[in-house]
Design a protein around this motif. Structure first.
Motif: not given
Length: 91
Positions: A20-36
């Protein structure tokens, strides 16, 4: 999708879904915080064991454990190879 690998016994080759690159509310997730990802599509299935038939088939979308399987890179794509027992559910 055709892959030149055939899993043995009760093993399954899974192509993980994109993270996932964004949350349901539209917040962008950085590469370092992405989960497998814990979801993927079955690409190849082994023959099973004696007195044990495989439940999953090619094309199924499955859920698997966070640390399940072994990562491998094949033909420039990422895959997981795991036992069918590591698959939690078919969606």
């Amino acid at each position: 999708m055709s892959v030149n690998i055939k899993p043995l016994s009760d093993r399954v080759l899974v192509e993980p879904a994109a993270a996932e690159t964004t949350t349901a509310s539209g917040i962008i997730i950085p590469d370092t915080a992405k989960e497998k990802p814990q979801r993927g599509t079955v690409v190849a299935v082994g023959n099973g064991k004696k007195d044990y038939t495989m439940t999953v088939k090619v094309g199924d979308t499955v859920l698997y454990g966070k640390y399940a399987g072994t990562d491998l890179k094949l033909e420039g794509k990422d895959f997981l190879i795991m036992r069918e027992d590591d698959i939690l559910a078919i969606i």
